[in-house]
Design a protein around this motif. Structure first.
Motif, short mmCIF file in Angstrom:
data_model
loop_
_atom_site.label_atom_id
_atom_site.label_comp_id
_atom_site.label_asym_id
_atom_site.label_seq_id
_atom_site.Cartn_x
_atom_site.Cartn_y
_atom_site.Cartn_z
N SER A 69 -0.52 4.02 -3.61
CA SER A 69 -0.12 3.15 -2.50
C SER A 69 1.13 3.73 -1.86
O SER A 69 2.02 4.21 -2.55
CB SER A 69 0.19 1.75 -3.01
N VAL A 70 1.19 3.70 -0.55
CA VAL A 70 2.31 4.27 0.20
C VAL A 70 2.86 3.20 1.13
O VAL A 70 2.10 2.53 1.83
CB VAL A 70 1.84 5.49 1.04
N PHE A 71 4.19 3.04 1.11
CA PHE A 71 4.81 2.06 2.01
C PHE A 71 4.90 2.63 3.42
O PHE A 71 5.40 3.74 3.61
CB PHE A 71 6.21 1.70 1.51
N ARG A 118 13.94 -7.36 7.16
CA ARG A 118 12.89 -6.36 7.37
C ARG A 118 12.93 -5.32 6.27
O ARG A 118 13.99 -4.76 6.00
CB ARG A 118 13.10 -5.64 8.71
N ALA A 162 -3.49 -2.30 4.04
CA ALA A 162 -3.10 -3.71 4.09
C ALA A 162 -1.94 -3.80 5.05
O ALA A 162 -1.06 -2.95 5.03
CB ALA A 162 -2.67 -4.18 2.71
N GLU A 188 6.09 -9.39 -0.02
CA GLU A 188 6.52 -10.56 0.74
C GLU A 188 7.45 -11.43 -0.11
O GLU A 188 8.42 -11.99 0.39
CB GLU A 188 5.30 -11.38 1.21
N ILE A 227 0.68 -1.30 3.73
CA ILE A 227 0.55 -0.55 2.48
C ILE A 227 -0.73 0.27 2.59
O ILE A 227 -1.82 -0.29 2.72
CB ILE A 227 0.49 -1.49 1.26
N PRO A 270 11.81 4.48 3.38
CA PRO A 270 12.94 5.24 2.84
C PRO A 270 13.48 6.22 3.88
O PRO A 270 12.73 6.72 4.70
CB PRO A 270 12.33 5.98 1.64
N VAL A 328 0.68 -6.85 -1.31
CA VAL A 328 1.37 -7.45 -0.18
C VAL A 328 2.18 -8.66 -0.64
O VAL A 328 3.33 -8.84 -0.27
CB VAL A 328 0.34 -7.88 0.90
N ARG A 386 -3.45 2.49 0.97
CA ARG A 386 -3.97 2.71 -0.38
C ARG A 386 -4.99 3.84 -0.34
O ARG A 386 -5.91 3.82 0.48
CB ARG A 386 -4.59 1.44 -0.92
N THR A 402 0.98 -6.35 7.29
CA THR A 402 1.62 -7.59 7.69
C THR A 402 2.26 -7.28 9.03
O THR A 402 2.18 -6.15 9.52
CB THR A 402 2.71 -8.02 6.69
N LYS A 436 3.34 4.53 -5.15
CA LYS A 436 3.12 3.91 -6.45
C LYS A 436 1.68 4.20 -6.88
O LYS A 436 0.78 4.21 -6.06
CB LYS A 436 3.34 2.41 -6.34
N ASP A 494 2.07 -2.26 -4.74
CA ASP A 494 0.87 -2.08 -3.92
C ASP A 494 0.35 -3.43 -3.43
O ASP A 494 -0.59 -3.48 -2.66
CB ASP A 494 -0.21 -1.36 -4.73
N ARG A 504 -8.57 -4.58 -7.51
CA ARG A 504 -7.26 -4.48 -8.14
C ARG A 504 -7.07 -5.76 -8.95
O ARG A 504 -7.06 -6.87 -8.40
CB ARG A 504 -6.18 -4.39 -7.07
N GLU A 554 5.92 1.53 7.60
CA GLU A 554 6.38 0.50 8.54
C GLU A 554 5.25 0.22 9.52
O GLU A 554 4.49 1.12 9.87
CB GLU A 554 7.63 0.98 9.26
N GLU A 592 -6.48 -9.32 -7.36
CA GLU A 592 -5.31 -9.19 -6.49
C GLU A 592 -5.76 -8.85 -5.07
O GLU A 592 -5.29 -9.41 -4.10
CB GLU A 592 -4.37 -8.10 -7.01
N TYR A 593 -6.62 -7.86 -4.95
CA TYR A 593 -7.24 -7.52 -3.68
C TYR A 593 -8.43 -6.60 -3.97
O TYR A 593 -8.60 -6.13 -5.11
CB TYR A 593 -6.27 -6.84 -2.71
N VAL A 645 7.69 6.44 -0.34
CA VAL A 645 7.70 5.69 -1.59
C VAL A 645 6.24 5.48 -2.00
O VAL A 645 5.45 4.94 -1.23
CB VAL A 645 8.42 4.35 -1.42
N PHE A 682 9.00 -1.22 -4.91
CA PHE A 682 7.76 -1.13 -4.14
C PHE A 682 6.58 -1.59 -5.00
O PHE A 682 6.53 -1.36 -6.19
CB PHE A 682 7.54 0.31 -3.67
N GLN A 698 5.18 -6.76 9.68
CA GLN A 698 6.31 -5.83 9.55
C GLN A 698 5.98 -4.50 8.91
O GLN A 698 6.52 -3.49 9.28
CB GLN A 698 7.39 -6.49 8.68
N PHE A 699 5.13 -4.57 7.90
CA PHE A 699 4.91 -3.33 7.15
C PHE A 699 3.46 -3.23 6.74
O PHE A 699 2.68 -4.20 6.87
CB PHE A 699 5.81 -3.26 5.91
#
Lengths: 444, 143
Positions: free
Chosen positions: B7-9, A421, B37, A400, B44, A425, A396, B46, B39, B67, A394, B116, B11, B98-99, B65, A392, B41-42
């Motif tokens: 940061s947390v993932f 996809r 952030a 990707e 993030i 978790p 994008v 922050r 996309t 970070k 932070d 970042r 969906e 980065e962003y 998950v 993982f 599909q997923f």
């Protein structure tokens, strides 16, 4: 016997390996005698096998010559499940000294049994396995295969002890502790699954420990398929020589076949386990060199002999003599299993191919699921992969890129386009700890 | 000068933002800043907050998950060109962003920009040399 084997670092050749170098003719005599005894044993003691032999109009003396093995009926995994727990035992319980079991992905586990002699033969096969991987007395072997019902831990344990090596029975898991022991005890060899080793090596790097600076020189890896690319990475990044070993609980556990210093296929310990390759669809035997399903018959097993057990593993027998001098025939490294094969756009795909691609990109195997669907008449394959803390980010862009790398690796392996996809978790359902790998929605 | 960020993932589907924020709210954890952030599909998520360590523990225990990484906080006047000068310095120093995201600071109407960088230390030095003010974590997050 090759001279170099008498001059290894410990100054000796392990006499137990002598059986690896028998003249072919002598080996075939042993195989015939043992096969005859095995068929007689199941005829006498296993009602299901007697019934099956009778149904094929075969008797206690069905085997006149080795080639007659092709007339015997197959045994499949379902037979072990259907006769759960003790239905295929050929020894009464007082003679059984050990039971192991595998956690089946579906339904009941599979139980296997050993007499005292069976445990000895198993230990012998594993000792020959380690000797084939260049280990000897004086080596310190960290055994990170799980101890317990799984055959990996105890099988490797007895084998390494048989060799006279020092065993560290650390079992699986607890990576940081494993790294500490590896360093502090100066282990020269480790045995575990290849994916666990990759995980361990990564963790060691995070902890600032360079495995190349440790005495570790050999990795003995088995229990799951792993690619040549993964081997190369393991060897160069960690300064070890990696050996592939093969086995399955139904036959004995680890110790059915092992690589030698040539790394060109795995020698089957043919004096105990008789290999055949068959066409998985017709069941007909295939000649050496051709690819098909591996079928194994135990030649020495007493408590639970297996007659023509269909492993579902796809490989080929390599008949050419090996440069190491062993007369045992080799099987090609197993890259895939026939279990969950599916066909999409006319291409045969095995989940294990997806697995090896994932392993290559991520280093360890994340939970994943393959979803097949039909959109506008066209079959689509999507792989859903759970995000792990290790991969993982932070950013994008980084996620990707990861998605692209995984998709590319899978497409490269199976040759068709896939959707990929990343999912959260624990979002892929598990049954008994294992993910269900294939969801086919094409006919919904 | 570095501000911890979690940061947390997630969906990208309806409702996925709610549970992690609910969890933090129930634990009485207040956010200082947030950015999402996404996309197709997923996403993030922050988060910037004072008690990030406890938030991380709670989120991870609940199965997300997570970070942690460091952000750099610059505060600028809420006036035209407030951001431009900082960007000029960073561009001149060759520090890739980065962003970034921005939020108002409650008290005096100034704007905080969170960046970042791949090289936060280098970026901090460049900004410092140019006399651009950065906010330490204790000011931004309190205490």
């Amino acid at each position: 016997m090759p001279k170099e084997l008498w001059n290894d670092a410990a100054g000796g050749f392990h006499p137990i390996s002598a059986s690896d170098f028998l003249p072919r003719e002598r080996l075939r005599e042993i195989q015939l005698r043992r096969l005859q005894a095995t068929v007689a044993r199941v005829w006498d003691h296993v009602p299901l096998m007697r019934q099956r032999l009778s149904a094929c109009e075969l008797g206690r003396d069905a085997i006149g010559r080795l080639a007659d093995i092709a007339r015997l009926p197959f045994t499949v995994k379902a037979d072990l499940r259907d006769t759960y727990p003790f239905g295929l035992f050929a020894s009464p319980m007082p003679e059984v000294v050990r039971l192991h079991a595998s956690s089946g992905t579906t339904g009941k586990p599979i139980v296997v049994a050993y007499t005292e002699e069976d445990v000895q033969v198993w230990a012998e096969a594993m000792t020959r396995t380690f000797a084939s991987c260049g280990l000897h007395r004086g080596d310190i072997v960290q055994n990170a295969f799980g101890y317990g019902l799984f055959t990996g831990g105890l099988g490797a344990h007895y084998g390494a002890e048989g060799l006279g090596a020092t065993v560290i029975p650390v079992s699986g898991g607890n990576t940081e502790r494993q790294i500490m022991l590896l360093r502090d005890f100066g282990a020269t060899a480790i045995c575990c699954t290849p994916s666990f080793f990759v995980h361990l090596a990564e963790k060691a790097r995070e902890m600032g420990i360079d495995l190349r600076t440790l005495p570790l020189r050999v990795g003995v890896f088995g229990a799951e398929p792993w690619s040549d690319g993964m081997r190369e990475r393991i060897e160069t990044e960690n300064g070890i020589e990696a050996f592939d070993i093969y086995g399955l609980s139904e036959i004995t556990g680890p110790g059915v076949a092992a690589e030698c210093s040539e790394h060109d296929g795995l020698h089957v310990f043919e004096d105990h386990f008789y290999p055949e390759i068959i066409d998985a669809e017709t069941g007909l035997p295939l000649p050496d060199g051709e690819e098909g399903e591996l079928v194994l018959t135990t030649l020495s097993k007493r408590a639970m002999p297996m007659i023509r057990y269909r492993t579902r593993d796809i490989t080929a027998i390599l008949p050419e003599p090996c440069a190491c001098g062993r007369t045992l025939r080799r099987i090609r490294r197993i890259a895939r299993r026939d279990d969950d094969m599916f066909i999409i756009r006319g291409v045969n795909v095995f989940p294990s191919q997806v697995e090896s691609a994932l392993l290559e990109v991520e280093g360890t195997l994340p939970h994943y699921q393959i979803v097949l669907s039909r959109q506008a008449g066209l079959d689509q394959m999507t792989v859903e992969v759970e995000v792990t803390p290790e991969v993982f980010s932070d950013k994008v862009r980084a996620l990707e890129a990861l998605r692209g790398r995984i998709a590319h690796a899978i497409e490269h392996t199976i040759g068709i386009r896939v959707g990929l996809r990343l999912v959260g978790p624990q979002s892929i359902p598990r049954s008994e700890g294992k993910a269900k790998r294939l969801i086919d929605r094409r006919h919904d | 000068m570095k501000i911890p960020q979690l940061s947390v993932f997630l969906e990208n589907r309806p409702g996925s933002l709610l549970p992690p924020l609910q969890l933090l709210a129930e634990a009485g954890l207040n956010l200082a800043g947030l950015s999402l952030a996404d996309t197709a599909q997923f996403g993030i998520l922050r988060l910037v907050l004072k008690d990030w360590a406890r938030a991380r523990e709670l989120l991870e225990r609940a199965g997300w998950v997570v970070k942690r990484n460091d952000m750099v906080a610059i505060d600028v006047d809420d006036a035209p060109g407030g951001l431009v000068r900082a960007l000029e310095v960073l561009t001149a120093a060759g520090k890739d962003i980065e962003y970034m995201y921005a939020f108002y600071l409650r008290r005096d109407g100034r704007v905080v920009l969170l960046f970042r960088f791949d090289d936060p230390d280098g970026a901090i030095a460049a900004l410092d040399d140019a006399g651009i003010a950065m906010l330490p974590a204790r000011v931004l997050l309190g205490e």
